[in-house]
Design a protein around this motif. Structure first.
Motif, mmCIF file in Angstrom:
data_model
loop_
_atom_site.group_PDB
_atom_site.id
_atom_site.type_symbol
_atom_site.label_atom_id
_atom_site.label_comp_id
_atom_site.label_asym_id
_atom_site.label_seq_id
_atom_site.Cartn_x
_atom_site.Cartn_y
_atom_site.Cartn_z
ATOM 1 N N LEU A 274 -7.897 46.901 -47.242
ATOM 2 C CA LEU A 274 -7.263 48.037 -48.211
ATOM 3 C C LEU A 274 -6.730 47.836 -49.571
ATOM 4 C CD1 LEU A 274 -5.234 50.069 -45.634
ATOM 5 C CD2 LEU A 274 -7.745 50.828 -45.936
ATOM 6 N N HIS A 275 -6.035 46.699 -49.517
ATOM 7 C CA HIS A 275 -5.936 47.105 -50.711
ATOM 8 C C HIS A 275 -6.671 46.247 -51.269
ATOM 9 C CE1 HIS A 275 -2.905 44.991 -54.386
ATOM 10 N NE2 HIS A 275 -1.951 46.008 -53.985
ATOM 11 N N ASN A 276 -7.567 45.962 -51.643
ATOM 12 C CA ASN A 276 -9.279 45.563 -52.737
ATOM 13 C C ASN A 276 -9.654 46.934 -52.975
ATOM 14 O OD1 ASN A 276 -10.569 42.817 -52.057
ATOM 15 N ND2 ASN A 276 -9.041 43.423 -49.914
ATOM 16 N N ASN A 277 -9.555 47.933 -52.955
ATOM 17 C CA ASN A 277 -9.467 48.538 -53.947
ATOM 18 C C ASN A 277 -8.852 48.327 -55.171
ATOM 19 O OD1 ASN A 277 -10.692 51.436 -54.614
ATOM 20 N ND2 ASN A 277 -8.189 52.551 -54.550
ATOM 21 N N TRP A 278 -7.840 47.976 -54.883
ATOM 22 C CA TRP A 278 -7.439 47.205 -56.548
ATOM 23 C C TRP A 278 -7.842 46.379 -56.907
ATOM 24 C CZ3 TRP A 278 -4.334 51.300 -58.226
ATOM 25 C CH2 TRP A 278 -2.978 51.901 -57.253
ATOM 26 N N VAL A 279 -8.234 45.765 -56.075
ATOM 27 C CA VAL A 279 -9.674 44.779 -56.757
ATOM 28 C C VAL A 279 -10.459 45.523 -57.848
ATOM 29 C CG1 VAL A 279 -10.711 42.738 -56.592
ATOM 30 C CG2 VAL A 279 -9.180 43.188 -55.256
ATOM 31 N N GLY A 280 -11.087 45.827 -56.998
ATOM 32 C CA GLY A 280 -12.647 46.670 -57.295
ATOM 33 C C GLY A 280 -12.116 47.308 -58.938
ATOM 34 N N LEU A 281 -10.912 47.900 -58.803
ATOM 35 C CA LEU A 281 -10.160 49.107 -59.921
ATOM 36 C C LEU A 281 -9.640 48.363 -61.473
ATOM 37 C CD1 LEU A 281 -9.971 51.477 -61.252
ATOM 38 C CD2 LEU A 281 -6.854 51.395 -60.140
ATOM 39 N N THR A 282 -9.741 47.208 -60.440
ATOM 40 C CA THR A 282 -9.313 46.174 -61.575
ATOM 41 C C THR A 282 -9.476 45.203 -62.823
ATOM 42 O OG1 THR A 282 -7.021 45.801 -60.515
ATOM 43 C CG2 THR A 282 -7.388 43.927 -62.656
ATOM 44 N N ILE A 283 -10.950 45.284 -62.466
ATOM 45 C CA ILE A 283 -12.104 44.669 -62.568
ATOM 46 C C ILE A 283 -12.346 45.843 -63.729
ATOM 47 C CG2 ILE A 283 -14.559 43.328 -62.451
ATOM 48 C CD1 ILE A 283 -13.604 42.328 -59.843
ATOM 49 N N PHE A 284 -12.667 47.045 -63.083
ATOM 50 C CA PHE A 284 -13.889 47.814 -63.956
ATOM 51 C C PHE A 284 -12.789 47.984 -65.034
ATOM 52 C CE2 PHE A 284 -13.636 52.624 -64.198
ATOM 53 C CZ PHE A 284 -15.281 52.181 -65.168
ATOM 54 N N LEU A 285 -11.748 48.320 -65.132
ATOM 55 C CA LEU A 285 -10.419 48.742 -65.949
ATOM 56 C C LEU A 285 -11.260 47.277 -66.999
ATOM 57 C CD1 LEU A 285 -7.104 49.495 -64.340
ATOM 58 C CD2 LEU A 285 -9.031 51.404 -65.566
ATOM 59 N N GLY A 286 -11.040 46.487 -66.879
ATOM 60 C CA GLY A 286 -11.075 44.847 -67.475
ATOM 61 C C GLY A 286 -12.665 45.297 -68.259
ATOM 62 N N ILE A 287 -13.410 45.530 -67.550
ATOM 63 C CA ILE A 287 -14.625 45.871 -68.133
ATOM 64 C C ILE A 287 -14.832 47.018 -69.232
ATOM 65 C CG2 ILE A 287 -16.825 46.190 -67.975
ATOM 66 C CD1 ILE A 287 -17.054 44.784 -65.082
ATOM 67 N N VAL A 288 -14.025 47.920 -68.905
ATOM 68 C CA VAL A 288 -14.195 49.269 -69.806
ATOM 69 C C VAL A 288 -13.539 48.680 -70.659
ATOM 70 C CG1 VAL A 288 -12.999 51.551 -70.341
ATOM 71 C CG2 VAL A 288 -14.331 51.338 -68.035
ATOM 72 N N ALA A 289 -11.820 48.217 -70.869
ATOM 73 C CA ALA A 289 -11.006 47.606 -71.697
ATOM 74 C C ALA A 289 -12.228 46.235 -73.180
ATOM 75 C CB ALA A 289 -9.906 47.309 -71.566
ATOM 76 N N SER A 290 -12.804 46.459 -71.776
ATOM 77 C CA SER A 290 -14.140 44.790 -73.143
ATOM 78 C C SER A 290 -14.845 45.576 -74.227
ATOM 79 C CB SER A 290 -14.880 43.812 -72.179
ATOM 80 O OG SER A 290 -15.355 42.492 -72.564
ATOM 81 N N TYR A 291 -15.134 46.548 -73.812
ATOM 82 C CA TYR A 291 -16.261 47.703 -74.337
ATOM 83 C C TYR A 291 -15.103 48.231 -75.518
ATOM 84 C CZ TYR A 291 -20.143 45.995 -71.787
ATOM 85 O OH TYR A 291 -20.685 44.532 -71.637
ATOM 86 N N ALA A 292 -14.244 48.870 -75.511
ATOM 87 C CA ALA A 292 -13.205 49.497 -75.958
ATOM 88 C C ALA A 292 -13.161 49.079 -77.005
ATOM 89 C CB ALA A 292 -12.272 50.104 -75.179
ATOM 90 N N ILE A 293 -12.154 47.561 -76.781
ATOM 91 C CA ILE A 293 -12.252 46.996 -78.018
ATOM 92 C C ILE A 293 -12.732 47.078 -79.342
ATOM 93 C CG2 ILE A 293 -10.268 46.386 -76.550
ATOM 94 C CD1 ILE A 293 -11.411 43.205 -77.067
ATOM 95 N N ARG A 294 -14.325 47.000 -78.718
ATOM 96 C CA ARG A 294 -15.217 47.166 -79.811
ATOM 97 C C ARG A 294 -15.920 47.865 -80.889
ATOM 98 N NH1 ARG A 294 -19.796 43.641 -76.357
ATOM 99 N NH2 ARG A 294 -19.072 41.622 -75.529
ATOM 100 N N VAL A 295 -15.445 49.128 -80.491
ATOM 101 C CA VAL A 295 -15.012 50.075 -80.967
ATOM 102 C C VAL A 295 -14.407 49.829 -81.939
ATOM 103 C CG1 VAL A 295 -15.702 52.698 -80.649
ATOM 104 C CG2 VAL A 295 -16.206 51.590 -79.322
#
Length: 295
Positions: A274-295
């Motif tokens: 069940l805790h792997n939901n946090w893995v998916g979310l963590t990676i997703f947030l990293g991807i979002v933030a990676s593009y957000a800092i370029r703005v």
């Protein structure tokens, strides 16, 4: 229409159908959704098409629900022998085989209707997606690697997302795809460890049974390979430091999961799954933030 003319079993039937698609257990939908969102964000370089977000979001729910139905249809004569699945609606009789088949066809048609809102390449890619989802339940009877087939099925949304967003399939997406497949094998092996005792009794195969006493070591190796594939994918797509920070956090989560399954306790293995939901979310947030800092 008076209440006296309504079918008395309507609420029970609706409840049975909702339990059939695991409406009360969204973890499967979330685990399918995260790789889809990873791909959509990367394919769109941080600005995914809103229509595609809706299409793939609803499609994820529909296909996961369809997968649950076909899985329960295939296992309906076995689930009664497993403590965790004894109350499934096809076992208890709350839903009939004909009703389940009809519901499966309806959900697949709805999902296909969503795919038709994309492009030809995405439509063509939806065919192997359906095949993978449909054949997965049978794999546990013929091979000890059903988790690999599940990984392929759960990760197939990645090339579909790139096809829908970009109209093509850049080679680097297969690194992301590989990372997702490995991650799926990791968490579904933990899930299989929960049922290993019952599966051995009824003849169901899984990676948990295949790995045997080496299960924890193999999971650790697969976790390292998963992170390696995701690092390479990040490099190919030019992702920024927040993404790599998210992978560092993910590595910590993986270590925690190894700690949870150290004694192979069934409840702890399920918690690790069940805790792997946090893995998916963590990676997703990293991807979002990676593009957000370029703005």
């Amino acid at each position: 229409m008076s209440s006296a003319t309504l079918p008395t079993d309507s609420p029970s039937k609706l409840s049975g159908l909702l339990r059939l698609i695991r409406w009360n257990r969204p973890i499967g939908t979330l685990l399918l959704l995260w790789p889809t969102l990873w791909a959509l964000w990367i394919a769109a370089e941080g600005l995914p098409d809103i229509k595609l977000l809706v299409v793939f979001g609803l499609g994820t729910l529909l296909m996961r629900s369809s997968g649950c139905i076909i899985n329960d249809l295939a296992d309906r004569n076995l689930d009664g022998s497993v403590e965790r699945t004894q109350d499934r609606p096809l076992v208890t009789g709350d839903v009939t085989v004909v009703e389940a088949l009809g519901f499966f066809v309806l959900l697949c048609l709805l999902a296909f209707g969503l795919v038709l809102m994309t492009n030809l390449l995405t439509i063509l890619l939806s065919v192997p997606a359906l095949i993978l989802a449909s054949c997965y339940p049978l794999m546990k009877r013929y091979t000890h690697l059903p988790q690999v087939v599940l990984g392929l099925a759960f990760s197939w949304s990645i090339p579909m997302a790139f096809a829908a967003q970009q109209g093509g399939l850049p080679p680097a997406l297969w690194l992301l795809f590989t990372g997702s497949v490995l991650w799926t094998v990791v968490y579904d092996t933990k899930y299989a460890m929960v049922d290993r005792r019952n599966d051995l009794e009824i003849g169901i195969k899984s990676t948990a049974i295949l790995f045997g006493e080496s299960d924890r070591n193999v999971i650790a190796v697969l976790q390292v390979l998963c992170l390696t594939a995701l690092v390479l994918a990040g490099r190919e797509f030019g992702l920024a430091w927040p993404y790599y920070l998210s992978l560092l956090v993910t590595a910590g989560l993986f270590v925690y999961h190894l700690y949870l399954i150290r004694e192979r306790d069934e409840a702890a293995c399920f918690q690790a799954f069940l805790h792997n939901n946090w893995v998916g979310l963590t990676i997703f947030l990293g991807i979002v933030a990676s593009y957000a800092i370029r703005v």
